[in-house]
Design a protein around this motif. Sequence first.
Motif, PDB file in Angstrom:
ATOM      1  N   ASP A 151      -8.676  75.596 165.561  1.00 57.90           N
ATOM      2  CA  ASP A 151      -9.449  76.693 165.084  1.00 57.90           C
ATOM      3  C   ASP A 151     -10.739  76.657 166.354  1.00 57.90           C
ATOM      4  O   ASP A 151     -10.915  75.844 167.066  1.00 57.90           O
ATOM      5  CB  ASP A 151     -10.004  76.782 163.763  1.00 57.90           C
ATOM      6  N   ALA A 152     -11.783  77.656 165.650  1.00 53.64           N
ATOM      7  CA  ALA A 152     -12.778  77.951 166.519  1.00 53.64           C
ATOM      8  C   ALA A 152     -13.689  76.436 166.729  1.00 53.64           C
ATOM      9  O   ALA A 152     -14.305  76.399 167.608  1.00 53.64           O
ATOM     10  CB  ALA A 152     -13.770  78.918 165.966  1.00 53.64           C
ATOM     11  N   LYS A 153     -13.801  75.655 165.588  1.00 50.31           N
ATOM     12  CA  LYS A 153     -14.725  74.554 165.591  1.00 50.31           C
ATOM     13  C   LYS A 153     -13.882  73.455 166.683  1.00 50.31           C
ATOM     14  O   LYS A 153     -14.693  72.467 167.157  1.00 50.31           O
ATOM     15  CB  LYS A 153     -14.590  73.978 164.424  1.00 50.31           C
ATOM     16  N   SER A 154     -12.715  73.615 166.783  1.00 47.87           N
ATOM     17  CA  SER A 154     -11.986  72.484 167.436  1.00 47.87           C
ATOM     18  C   SER A 154     -11.543  72.851 169.035  1.00 47.87           C
ATOM     19  O   SER A 154     -10.785  72.243 169.693  1.00 47.87           O
ATOM     20  CB  SER A 154     -10.652  71.973 166.787  1.00 47.87           C
ATOM     21  N   LEU A 155     -12.160  73.991 169.396  1.00 43.10           N
ATOM     22  CA  LEU A 155     -11.633  74.588 170.627  1.00 43.10           C
ATOM     23  C   LEU A 155     -11.872  73.748 171.786  1.00 43.10           C
ATOM     24  O   LEU A 155     -11.146  73.619 172.856  1.00 43.10           O
ATOM     25  CB  LEU A 155     -12.502  75.734 171.121  1.00 43.10           C
ATOM     26  N   HIS A 156     -12.845  72.735 171.604  1.00 43.16           N
ATOM     27  CA  HIS A 156     -13.066  71.615 172.737  1.00 43.16           C
ATOM     28  C   HIS A 156     -11.943  70.823 172.722  1.00 43.16           C
ATOM     29  O   HIS A 156     -12.041  70.191 173.883  1.00 43.16           O
ATOM     30  CB  HIS A 156     -14.292  70.906 172.369  1.00 43.16           C
ATOM     31  N   GLU A 157     -10.884  70.778 171.862  1.00 43.53           N
ATOM     32  CA  GLU A 157      -9.868  69.783 172.085  1.00 43.53           C
ATOM     33  C   GLU A 157      -8.722  70.376 172.504  1.00 43.53           C
ATOM     34  O   GLU A 157      -7.751  70.109 173.228  1.00 43.53           O
ATOM     35  CB  GLU A 157      -9.292  69.455 170.569  1.00 43.53           C
ATOM     36  N   ALA A 158      -8.825  71.925 172.963  1.00 40.85           N
ATOM     37  CA  ALA A 158      -7.945  72.708 173.884  1.00 40.85           C
ATOM     38  C   ALA A 158      -7.846  72.483 175.044  1.00 40.85           C
ATOM     39  O   ALA A 158      -8.928  72.014 175.615  1.00 40.85           O
ATOM     40  CB  ALA A 158      -8.037  74.088 173.493  1.00 40.85           C
ATOM     41  N   LEU A 180     -17.163  83.735 169.553  1.00 40.53           N
ATOM     42  CA  LEU A 180     -16.140  82.775 169.436  1.00 40.53           C
ATOM     43  C   LEU A 180     -15.556  82.091 168.288  1.00 40.53           C
ATOM     44  O   LEU A 180     -14.434  81.535 168.264  1.00 40.53           O
ATOM     45  CB  LEU A 180     -16.389  81.649 170.580  1.00 40.53           C
ATOM     46  N   TYR A 181     -16.017  82.238 167.201  1.00 43.14           N
ATOM     47  CA  TYR A 181     -15.842  81.853 165.849  1.00 43.14           C
ATOM     48  C   TYR A 181     -14.307  82.581 165.600  1.00 43.14           C
ATOM     49  O   TYR A 181     -13.894  82.157 164.526  1.00 43.14           O
ATOM     50  CB  TYR A 181     -16.616  82.102 164.991  1.00 43.14           C
ATOM     51  N   ARG A 182     -14.280  83.611 166.187  1.00 41.02           N
ATOM     52  CA  ARG A 182     -12.791  84.466 165.840  1.00 41.02           C
ATOM     53  C   ARG A 182     -11.630  83.715 166.748  1.00 41.02           C
ATOM     54  O   ARG A 182     -10.577  84.167 166.325  1.00 41.02           O
ATOM     55  CB  ARG A 182     -13.034  85.839 166.707  1.00 41.02           C
ATOM     56  N   VAL A 183     -12.057  82.804 167.557  1.00 40.43           N
ATOM     57  CA  VAL A 183     -10.648  82.433 168.437  1.00 40.43           C
ATOM     58  C   VAL A 183     -10.070  81.426 167.858  1.00 40.43           C
ATOM     59  O   VAL A 183     -10.690  80.269 167.343  1.00 40.43           O
ATOM     60  CB  VAL A 183     -11.561  82.177 169.656  1.00 40.43           C
ATOM     61  N   MET A 184      -8.725  81.299 167.885  1.00 35.96           N
ATOM     62  CA  MET A 184      -7.963  80.022 167.519  1.00 35.96           C
ATOM     63  C   MET A 184      -7.235  79.826 168.934  1.00 35.96           C
ATOM     64  O   MET A 184      -6.601  80.889 169.523  1.00 35.96           O
ATOM     65  CB  MET A 184      -6.821  80.562 166.643  1.00 35.96           C
ATOM     66  N   ALA A 185      -6.882  78.587 169.145  1.00 41.95           N
ATOM     67  CA  ALA A 185      -6.221  78.341 170.673  1.00 41.95           C
ATOM     68  C   ALA A 185      -5.021  77.948 170.041  1.00 41.95           C
ATOM     69  O   ALA A 185      -4.761  77.079 169.199  1.00 41.95           O
ATOM     70  CB  ALA A 185      -7.155  77.266 171.312  1.00 41.95           C
ATOM     71  N   ILE A 196     -11.614  89.936 162.319  1.00 39.72           N
ATOM     72  CA  ILE A 196     -10.723  90.001 163.848  1.00 39.72           C
ATOM     73  C   ILE A 196     -10.549  88.519 164.234  1.00 39.72           C
ATOM     74  O   ILE A 196     -11.642  87.614 164.176  1.00 39.72           O
ATOM     75  CB  ILE A 196     -11.608  90.576 164.816  1.00 39.72           C
ATOM     76  N   THR A 197      -9.333  88.356 164.204  1.00 38.07           N
ATOM     77  CA  THR A 197      -8.932  86.998 164.653  1.00 38.07           C
ATOM     78  C   THR A 197      -8.346  87.103 165.910  1.00 38.07           C
ATOM     79  O   THR A 197      -7.337  87.799 166.042  1.00 38.07           O
ATOM     80  CB  THR A 197      -8.298  86.047 163.612  1.00 38.07           C
ATOM     81  N   SER A 198      -8.432  86.274 167.115  1.00 38.01           N
ATOM     82  CA  SER A 198      -7.677  86.414 167.975  1.00 38.01           C
ATOM     83  C   SER A 198      -6.976  85.034 168.438  1.00 38.01           C
ATOM     84  O   SER A 198      -7.750  83.911 168.081  1.00 38.01           O
ATOM     85  CB  SER A 198      -8.363  86.727 169.436  1.00 38.01           C
ATOM     86  N   LEU A 199      -5.716  84.883 168.675  1.00 39.37           N
ATOM     87  CA  LEU A 199      -5.045  83.762 169.037  1.00 39.37           C
ATOM     88  C   LEU A 199      -4.742  83.903 170.556  1.00 39.37           C
ATOM     89  O   LEU A 199      -4.269  84.658 171.110  1.00 39.37           O
ATOM     90  CB  LEU A 199      -3.443  83.739 168.491  1.00 39.37           C
ATOM     91  N   ILE A 200      -5.383  82.517 171.364  1.00 43.06           N
ATOM     92  CA  ILE A 200      -5.048  82.498 172.885  1.00 43.06           C
ATOM     93  C   ILE A 200      -4.499  81.439 173.127  1.00 43.06           C
ATOM     94  O   ILE A 200      -4.276  80.373 172.429  1.00 43.06           O
ATOM     95  CB  ILE A 200      -6.651  82.693 173.542  1.00 43.06           C
ATOM     96  N   GLY A 201      -3.863  81.490 174.103  1.00 43.82           N
ATOM     97  CA  GLY A 201      -2.980  80.455 174.647  1.00 43.82           C
ATOM     98  C   GLY A 201      -1.988  80.911 175.774  1.00 43.82           C
ATOM     99  O   GLY A 201      -1.876  82.134 176.051  1.00 43.82           O
ATOM    100  N   ASN A 220       1.626  81.477 178.181  1.00 44.44           N
ATOM    101  CA  ASN A 220       2.828  81.909 177.544  1.00 44.44           C
ATOM    102  C   ASN A 220       3.635  80.972 177.037  1.00 44.44           C
ATOM    103  O   ASN A 220       3.585  79.972 177.467  1.00 44.44           O
ATOM    104  CB  ASN A 220       3.359  82.638 178.863  1.00 44.44           C
ATOM    105  N   GLU A 221       4.603  81.394 176.184  1.00 45.14           N
ATOM    106  CA  GLU A 221       5.460  80.181 175.477  1.00 45.14           C
ATOM    107  C   GLU A 221       4.650  79.299 174.504  1.00 45.14           C
ATOM    108  O   GLU A 221       5.187  78.226 174.443  1.00 45.14           O
ATOM    109  CB  GLU A 221       6.452  79.350 176.510  1.00 45.14           C
ATOM    110  N   SER A 222       3.480  79.603 174.280  1.00 46.54           N
ATOM    111  CA  SER A 222       2.654  78.519 173.740  1.00 46.54           C
ATOM    112  C   SER A 222       3.055  78.674 172.118  1.00 46.54           C
ATOM    113  O   SER A 222       2.707  77.479 171.394  1.00 46.54           O
ATOM    114  CB  SER A 222       1.183  78.594 173.895  1.00 46.54           C
ATOM    115  N   GLY A 223       3.629  79.586 171.632  1.00 49.65           N
ATOM    116  CA  GLY A 223       3.994  79.813 170.246  1.00 49.65           C
ATOM    117  C   GLY A 223       2.931  80.953 169.466  1.00 49.65           C
ATOM    118  O   GLY A 223       2.905  80.860 168.501  1.00 49.65           O
ATOM    119  N   LYS A 224       2.139  81.630 170.467  1.00 54.06           N
ATOM    120  CA  LYS A 224       1.322  82.611 169.670  1.00 54.06           C
ATOM    121  C   LYS A 224       2.099  83.565 168.643  1.00 54.06           C
ATOM    122  O   LYS A 224       1.642  84.102 167.877  1.00 54.06           O
ATOM    123  CB  LYS A 224       0.501  83.477 170.652  1.00 54.06           C
TER     124      LYS A 224
END
Lengths: 278, 789
Positions: free
Chosen positions: B588-595, B566-571, B42-47, B49-53
Amino acid sequence: MKVNIPMQKNKTGVSDQDLARNRKEINESLRYASYIQKALLPSPQTMKKSLTEHFLIFLPREIVSGDFYFLAQRKNQLYIAVADCTGHGVPGAFMSILGLTFLNEIIHHGNPPSAAAVLNQMREKVMNAMQQTGDDEEQKDGIDLALGVVDIETNQFNYAGAFNPVYIVKKNRLLEMLGDKMPVGIAADEEKPFTDHYCELDDGDLVYFFTDGFVDQFGGPHGKKFKYQPFRSLILTISSLPIHKQKEKLMGIFNDWKGNLQQLDDVLLLGWRYHRNN
Amino acid sequence: MALPPEQLTTKQTEKMRLRAFRIRNYRSIIDTGWCFLAFDNITSLIGQNESGKTSVLEALKSFSERRISDDVLRSDLSYPIIECTFELENETFQSILSKDRLPDALIAQLENKKEFNLCCEWIDSKTNKLTIAEPSIINFFETAEKKKEEEENRISKAIADLYDSTNVVIHEMEIADRAKQEARKTLNDVTQLLEDARKAINKAKKPDFQIIAQQEFEKAKMLLEEKEKDFNDKLQIFDDKKMMTQEISEKVSVCKTFTELNEHAKQLDDQIARKYSQLRDAEHYHDLCSNEKERKNSAQRLEQLRSEYQQMQKTSAEYHEQLIIKKRIAFLVLEGKKFRDAEVESTVEIENDKRYMTLEDIARTMFDYIPVFEFFEDFSSLLPNKIDLEDLLHESGAVEGYKAAQNFLTIAGLNADFFREKNQRILKQKIENLNSDITIDFQDYWSQNVGKDNKIRLNFELEHYDYTVPEKSGKPYLEFWIKDNTERLYPKQRSRGVRWFLSFYLELKATAKSNHFNRVLLIDEPGLSLHARAQEDVLKVFEDLKDKMQILYCTHSPHLVDPSKLYRVMAIQRADEDDERSETIVMDAKSLHEASSDTLTPIYSLMGARLYDEQLIQQKNNILVEDSVTFYYLTAISKLLDFEGKVFFIPATNESSIPVLVNILIGWKLDFMALIFDTPEKREIADWIKKSAFIPSEEQPQKKIMLAEGFPKIEDLFSTIDFKKFILQKRTGITESNSTYIESNGLSRMILVTNFLNYLRTEQTDLSGFDDETRKNFKTVFDRIKKAL
């Protein structure tokens, strides 16, 4: 004329015959118990195989002994112990069985422990078994013990003692390794960890394990204890003799010293000439 | 595109997982870089509107269908390149690509390979090239290609050398011929001389003259022998040169054939390229045609061009086939083989090569095995109020609600035979039983109530048209109801949210039931019209089905993000958040702090206040420990050791909640470590954190997730004596580990740690009060912490 003389009875109402019969039964039981105790001790063959050149003086005060000796090998570690349990006779014999059992359990479980580690664990087991908590009114039974661990590959000798020292004679010099002043059991005030001591054994070194039965024996011209100082001198003197001669000498001196006096305590003395690649 | 499910063989339905993707030049996306899907499907893309998800999902759909529309092109008109990495779960390359169609050398290289990468690169809006990027395969073919190129270069060089040497040999032959001629003339002269000398002997009368004549004769004879030998030598040389000339001529002939064929093939390729260009132009023109007549003419022209193009391709293929043979023959002849032998050998070689797969063949074959990518379009198929049974049984896909109705029947496990039951009472009973089962299953997921207690129920009924529908009178149809305790309503009468969820539930459940093959389900904004609680129900459905399919979905709802995972999340966000035209980037999940904060709003909403504002937790050097007892001990021990590193111990409620804290700290851009004690269960937790919080190849997990090996609990750091003295404060024999003693005696760890802290305070104990064993254990743990800092 036949005169019927009535049987003598003591004040308790028990006859002399009854007493004699009871004593006989008790002694037979004790004798049987001593066989069992002997069975738990290392056999002469086992001793010969592991120690080769050695002597053993084992003189229980009564039929069963509160002193015991122990021998075990685990990987390249040779464990030798000589112990003196509180009391002699039956109470001491029971303790000695506990001691032998605990030593076996500790040494054959997990990685081969050091001498101090064995004593530390053994103390916990004794305290647990005797439910010792340090209350003033409880029996403070324990075991005085000298434990040596020889690494037959590196020739390292590791000793830890609960009161009982170990003597090593190296090149006509006597090295005394002293134990901690606390028993394997509840201590007088506070339990502390036992201390490991180390030295290296050379070919021909002599190692002496003993309980205090010999040195505490009353005798001599003034009926006093033999004591440690003369005992050390004696050991040093006989150390140059062949092993079997040492035993004869020590036996002779002990009997001479004791004379007609009663043996005070169990006597246990193990002497061993170390050879590298034993 | 990948084969539709009904065409897949059993072999092709074995498990393969999508592991990662990379998208380039697709709408707002320039290059996502490699993005790895969550290991648990299960992978989720969060962002925002208009971010490109949605572009990410659509790009994957394009990859699967090998089709794009013009509106995906970026402003620079660069064409998309979409790569996907797949993991072979049970299969191997050798089982998919049949062994007898692969060279042995390639088979050996593919042994034990479990991953491969397919790349679909568009050349124009209609044409794309599929390649496989597995390094062993690429290397193999590149090496083979290089070998072919080298062979061609050698042939080219050899031909050039051949032409040079041909002239030389011919020249030499001419020289040899002249020399031969000269020698023959000389021989003739000497023969004549000998004849003259013989005649002179016959003529000589006087003995002196006879002697002289005889001498002359002998001289001439010797000269003749000499010249005969010379002539023979020169004749031999000439013959040799002649043979060489013949051999070279043969080679020249073979090479000439090859060269001509090569030239011709190149010309044909050029023509094909031009024809292709014409075809593209004609297709483009056809798309632009506005009226019917133009369209018709254009279609005819297109058809003609297509036919010509196909014919040219066919001819080109034949030429190229011939070319390969001729080239091989030329090569062998140049190596010194006789033409006949070269012809036979090259035919055999090329026949062998033909049975091997090309790189394109391998790519196509592997593509047929990839999971089916399915784009879930929420309202594309809602459950209808009713549907004719005939339409269902005849698979009339165009009928409204057909897909949802079919899904319903799939979940119910029904087929045509069910409806052939003649006994109506039995049929109705069966339907009733099924309705009950379906409802119970649905209610497991749909937790909301209508009103206070009313759970909704799904029902279907088998009815027959009556006289009011004369054209269908007597024909059966299925009618669907969504009931609660008070009402029974058609699906269309229910709320949008219920209808969406039902559609979604039916689709996923039906898909999961037909579990012959893998699917990657792409879902754009699931549950947009659902209440928060219902959105959590959506997550439940995902959890239930994740073992049967991979799910990739976009959302900006916090209720569709599981905070413990939260390892399932891509921003997904724009590189410049203020500029909607800036490129889309994926973290990706490891770089979420950059989002950005806005991108991470779902996670922030989920987690409440920003924890790093509190003193308990800092930006760095946070060490998660399993409980507050451990926290207190470690804090005290660090003071005893006078530990110079600045660390902040954070207590979890117990070891199983450490992973939740890990996820929270990741989400909050906070650095962390974890100190976990050593039992089999805790080791599993440590392994889980290493797996879920880090990409497997990283070294960091070993450093950040510290296992206190050999110590089941913090109390085991103390020797038995120190445990009794400082913690238990009791003299007793303890023959087991400290932690086991505590447990078997039902002691309170909190009370014990309080005892310990009080003792330290009142007795003012320092480190020297502890024995060697305890000190050593303290140092071991804190050395480990120091190393990790």
